[in-house]
Write a protein that holds these residues in place. Structure first.
Motif, short mmCIF file in Angstrom:
data_model
loop_
_atom_site.label_atom_id
_atom_site.label_comp_id
_atom_site.label_asym_id
_atom_site.label_seq_id
_atom_site.Cartn_x
_atom_site.Cartn_y
_atom_site.Cartn_z
N LEU A 17 27.97 14.40 8.81
CA LEU A 17 28.74 13.29 9.78
C LEU A 17 28.04 12.34 10.45
N ALA A 18 25.82 12.75 10.07
CA ALA A 18 25.13 12.75 10.85
C ALA A 18 25.20 11.12 10.37
N ALA A 19 24.04 10.05 11.52
CA ALA A 19 23.96 8.93 10.85
C ALA A 19 22.45 9.08 9.74
N GLY A 20 21.56 10.06 10.49
CA GLY A 20 20.10 10.10 10.07
C GLY A 20 19.75 11.52 10.47
N SER A 21 18.31 11.32 10.63
CA SER A 21 17.97 11.92 10.48
C SER A 21 16.38 12.09 11.12
N TYR A 22 15.80 12.48 11.60
CA TYR A 22 14.01 12.55 12.19
C TYR A 22 12.77 13.14 13.12
N GLY A 23 12.12 13.12 12.37
CA GLY A 23 10.26 14.13 12.61
C GLY A 23 10.59 13.23 14.68
N TYR A 24 9.03 13.91 15.26
CA TYR A 24 8.74 13.98 16.61
C TYR A 24 7.46 12.95 16.17
N ILE A 25 7.67 12.12 16.89
CA ILE A 25 5.72 12.34 16.37
C ILE A 25 4.92 12.23 17.57
N LEU A 26 4.13 13.00 17.29
CA LEU A 26 3.23 14.00 18.50
C LEU A 26 1.58 13.70 18.32
N ALA A 27 1.45 14.09 19.04
CA ALA A 27 -0.29 13.48 19.21
C ALA A 27 -1.05 14.48 17.97
N ALA A 28 -2.22 13.80 17.72
CA ALA A 28 -2.91 15.17 16.70
C ALA A 28 -4.29 14.08 16.99
N PRO A 29 -5.03 14.31 18.17
CA PRO A 29 -6.18 13.17 18.44
C PRO A 29 -7.48 14.00 17.69
N GLN A 30 -8.35 13.63 18.24
CA GLN A 30 -10.02 14.10 17.79
C GLN A 30 -10.73 14.22 18.11
N THR A 31 -10.52 13.17 19.47
CA THR A 31 -11.92 12.85 20.23
C THR A 31 -11.42 12.63 21.60
N THR A 32 -12.05 13.52 22.65
CA THR A 32 -11.96 13.20 23.72
C THR A 32 -10.98 12.65 24.86
N PHE A 33 -11.49 11.96 24.36
CA PHE A 33 -10.75 9.83 24.97
C PHE A 33 -9.28 9.90 24.44
N GLU A 34 -8.85 10.59 23.09
CA GLU A 34 -7.73 10.41 22.24
C GLU A 34 -6.64 11.66 22.80
N ALA A 35 -7.67 12.92 23.41
CA ALA A 35 -6.54 13.64 24.05
C ALA A 35 -6.38 13.39 25.46
N LEU B 253 9.95 15.23 4.15
CA LEU B 253 10.37 14.56 2.98
C LEU B 253 11.81 15.27 2.78
N ARG B 254 12.13 16.65 2.37
CA ARG B 254 12.73 17.68 2.10
C ARG B 254 13.38 17.79 3.80
N SER B 255 12.86 17.69 4.91
CA SER B 255 13.53 18.72 5.57
C SER B 255 14.56 17.44 5.95
N LEU B 256 14.16 15.70 6.15
CA LEU B 256 14.82 14.46 6.75
C LEU B 256 15.89 14.44 5.57
N VAL B 257 16.10 15.02 4.95
CA VAL B 257 17.81 15.02 4.01
C VAL B 257 18.29 16.54 4.08
N ALA B 258 17.43 17.47 4.48
CA ALA B 258 18.54 19.07 4.56
C ALA B 258 19.29 18.40 6.16
N ALA B 259 18.41 18.20 6.61
CA ALA B 259 19.23 17.66 8.25
C ALA B 259 20.61 17.28 7.59
N VAL B 260 20.07 15.89 6.94
CA VAL B 260 21.70 15.10 7.06
C VAL B 260 22.44 15.63 6.23
N GLN B 261 22.14 16.35 5.08
CA GLN B 261 23.27 17.48 4.32
C GLN B 261 23.70 18.43 4.81
N ASP B 262 22.87 18.99 6.11
CA ASP B 262 23.76 19.92 6.87
C ASP B 262 24.75 18.99 7.54
N GLU B 263 24.90 18.02 8.18
CA GLU B 263 25.53 17.88 8.98
C GLU B 263 26.38 16.38 8.15
#
Length: 313
Positions: free
Chosen positions: A110-128, A98-108
């Motif tokens: 005029l930005a409508a918002g901020s975001y983080g990437y959705i990245l894979a975090a697998p636990q099995t061979t199939f999920e990888a 949350l701190r990162s999301l808030v800091a990103a819009v405070q630094d900009e």
């Protein structure tokens, strides 16, 4: 500046307590947290209530029958903060999410918002294997073209109000629709690296097929990504044509085109297998092409279903 966090859940009892704990442990405490349960019957609401007990910032609401869009709009309407972060259960957030999301819009400002990437975090061979097929690596993403997912995003309230919030007529693909509405209105988003979150890919072929079917149905219903879906249909039509052609040259061309098409997923395998212990990289590499085809079939059938719904609407 005050910030609220909103989330929707349904039948996510196994992740409910972790969601509350993650939000309570943020290095920047939210001023308001609203979680809307769309009608769980597996004990999700009870798990949320137990985990949030004693924290007055949390408001938990039962709203049976609401879809994701309606649930998110209901959650946002229950808050007053000028910054509204949205997330989901089942994601791995850092303490500085949350701190990162808030800091990103405070630094900009005029930005409508901020975001983080959705990245894979697998636990099995199939999920990888599925993670390599379904999600890009962080270094492969263009932050200026990435459509923020509502699993990790923050909006200025004024922009949500300007575009009318999430589209409650759309059951799936609502976050992409919202992104596009903000882009069309002149808004833009800033990437917040510490707001990147991990997601565990689906653990079965059936669950993966259903997920991609519904995503594509949302695209068809909303009339989104038409060129991308048309290209997929064209690619498979070309592939089938080459497969049926008797000449060796046609088969060779098909092999080359298929290798190029699958190469992106295969190149991600070494990265995704490192996320979990005991993963077999050879098996993951063998599964990836089949899963890519399964995902494409899900998208092609789902998109047709979505277009049918769009025409009836």
């Amino acid at each position: 500046m005050k910030v609220a966090v909103c989330a929707t859940v349904k039948n996510e009892a196994s992740d409910a307590a972790a969601l509350v704990t993650s939000l309570r442990d943020q290095s920047l405490a939210a001023d308001e947290v609203v979680i809307v349960d769309g009608g769980s019957d597996d004990g999700t609401f009870e798990a949320l209530s137990e985990a949030a007990e004693g924290d007055s910032r949390f408001k938990l609401l039962l709203a049976p029958g609401t879809n994701i869009s309606a649930g998110r709009n209901r959650a946002v309407a229950e808050t007053e903060a000028p910054l509204v972060a949205v997330t989901d259960a089942g994601l791995r957030r850092s303490r500085d999410w949350l701190r990162s999301l808030v800091a990103a819009v405070q630094d900009e400002p005029l930005a409508a918002g901020s975001y983080g990437y959705i990245l894979a975090a697998p636990q099995t061979t199939f999920e990888a294997a599925l993670g390599a097929v379904a999600l890009p690596l962080a270094r492969q993403i263009d932050p200026f073209r990435y459509p923020p997912s509502s699993g990790s995003a923050l909006f200025r309230r004024e922009w949500l109000e300007r575009v009318g919030g999430y589209p409650e007529w759309l059951a799936h693909g609502e976050d992409l629709w919202l992104d596009r509405a903000i882009w069309r209105s002149g808004g833009w988003f800033r990437h917040a690296p510490d707001a990147n979150v991990g997601i565990r890919p689906r653990s079965t072929v059936t669950a993966f097929f259903r997920q991609y079917f519904l995503y594509a149905a949302g695209d068809g219903h909303a009339g989104m990504l038409l060129q991308r879906h048309a290209l997929r249909y064209g690619s498979y039509a070309l592939g089938l044509g080459l497969l049926q052609h008797p000449s060796p040259a046609a088969r060779a061309l098909l092999a080359v085109l298929a290798s190029v098409y699958l190469s992106g997923s295969l190149r991600r395998i070494p990265d995704t297998v490192r996320h979990a212990s005991g993963v077999n990289p050879l098996v993951a590499g063998a599964l990836a092409p089949a899963l890519r085809i399964v995902g494409d079939l899900a998208k092609m059938t789902g998109f047709v279903a979505g277009l049918s719904r769009r025409r009836s609407r």
